[in-house]
Design a protein around this motif. Structure first.
Motif, PDB file in Angstrom:
ATOM      1  N   LYS A  61      -5.467  11.496  32.725  1.00 47.96           N
ATOM      2  CA  LYS A  61      -6.181  11.011  34.228  1.00 47.96           C
ATOM      3  C   LYS A  61      -5.545   9.687  34.260  1.00 47.96           C
ATOM      4  CE  LYS A  61      -8.896  11.405  37.759  1.00 47.96           C
ATOM      5  NZ  LYS A  61      -8.360  12.039  38.887  1.00 47.96           N
ATOM      6  N   PHE A  62      -5.567   8.866  33.257  1.00 48.12           N
ATOM      7  CA  PHE A  62      -5.277   7.563  33.266  1.00 48.12           C
ATOM      8  C   PHE A  62      -3.705   7.307  33.615  1.00 48.12           C
ATOM      9  CE2 PHE A  62      -3.852   4.044  30.297  1.00 48.12           C
ATOM     10  CZ  PHE A  62      -4.026   3.041  31.246  1.00 48.12           C
ATOM     11  N   PHE A  63      -3.015   8.234  32.998  1.00 47.24           N
ATOM     12  CA  PHE A  63      -1.600   8.413  33.179  1.00 47.24           C
ATOM     13  C   PHE A  63      -1.347   8.948  34.596  1.00 47.24           C
ATOM     14  CE2 PHE A  63       2.718  10.738  33.355  1.00 47.24           C
ATOM     15  CZ  PHE A  63       3.346   9.432  32.794  1.00 47.24           C
ATOM     16  N   LEU A  64      -1.848   9.523  35.144  1.00 43.18           N
ATOM     17  CA  LEU A  64      -1.389   9.923  36.900  1.00 43.18           C
ATOM     18  C   LEU A  64      -1.958   8.857  37.582  1.00 43.18           C
ATOM     19  CD1 LEU A  64      -2.508  13.760  37.162  1.00 43.18           C
ATOM     20  CD2 LEU A  64      -0.379  12.670  36.441  1.00 43.18           C
ATOM     21  N   ASN A  65      -3.036   8.182  37.352  1.00 48.46           N
ATOM     22  CA  ASN A  65      -3.611   7.030  37.947  1.00 48.46           C
ATOM     23  C   ASN A  65      -2.482   6.037  37.986  1.00 48.46           C
ATOM     24  OD1 ASN A  65      -6.066   8.554  38.706  1.00 48.46           O
ATOM     25  ND2 ASN A  65      -7.156   7.212  37.631  1.00 48.46           N
ATOM     26  N   THR A  66      -2.121   5.723  36.813  1.00 51.78           N
ATOM     27  CA  THR A  66      -1.138   4.578  36.602  1.00 51.78           C
ATOM     28  C   THR A  66      -0.025   5.114  37.253  1.00 51.78           C
ATOM     29  OG1 THR A  66      -2.248   4.227  34.446  1.00 51.78           O
ATOM     30  CG2 THR A  66      -0.066   3.108  34.790  1.00 51.78           C
ATOM     31  N   VAL A  67       0.700   6.138  37.126  1.00 53.73           N
ATOM     32  CA  VAL A  67       1.818   6.345  37.966  1.00 53.73           C
ATOM     33  C   VAL A  67       1.633   6.133  39.543  1.00 53.73           C
ATOM     34  CG1 VAL A  67       3.454   8.390  38.515  1.00 53.73           C
ATOM     35  CG2 VAL A  67       2.684   8.081  36.301  1.00 53.73           C
TER      36      VAL A  67
END
Length: 129
Positions: A61-67
């Motif tokens: 979730k953190f990764f997708l948000n960051t992208v």
């Protein structure tokens, strides 16, 4: 160090190649949390080896948000490369094909992709600024 940096980039590239898969998986877990009735059985029908830890879900979730965040601040070039190379791409998709799909030069793709990966690494806290 340089090799550390390239390892980090390689890892991020791998995650980006799995972008759609990660998105789909998260959607499934989010649905399971929101619509308990409908997907309760669906969730438990899954093969047990497909279960992932809460840590992994939270990281994804953190990764997708960051992208999403990095892309929202990026130029259209970077967004086009992301879509061609990663979101609608596949591992080891040749930059020549990305160039053909985005109408960008190879050198632009290499440079923008590298900057994109470094910015992601920074935002993820994996690279010292």
């Amino acid at each position: 160090s340089g090799s550390m940096k390239s390892e980090i980039k390689k890892h991020i590239r791998q995650l980006l190649c799995d972008y759609k898969k990660i998105e789909k998986q998260l959607k499934k877990y989010e649905d399971a949390l929101v619509y308990t009735q409908s997907s309760f059985s669906l969730y438990f029908e899954e093969k047990s080896n497909e279960k992932i830890s809460l840590n992994q879900i939270v990281f994804h979730k953190f990764f997708l948000n960051t992208v999403e965040e990095v892309l929202s601040d990026a130029t259209s070039d970077v967004r086009d490369i992301f879509i061609s190379k990663y979101k609608n791409g596949y591992p080891r998709k040749k930059n020549e094909i990305v160039a053909y799909e985005t109408y960008l030069s190879l050198s632009t793709i290499k440079r923008r992709d590298s900057e994109f990966l470094e910015e992601l690494a920074r935002q993820l806290g994996w690279l010292e600024v």
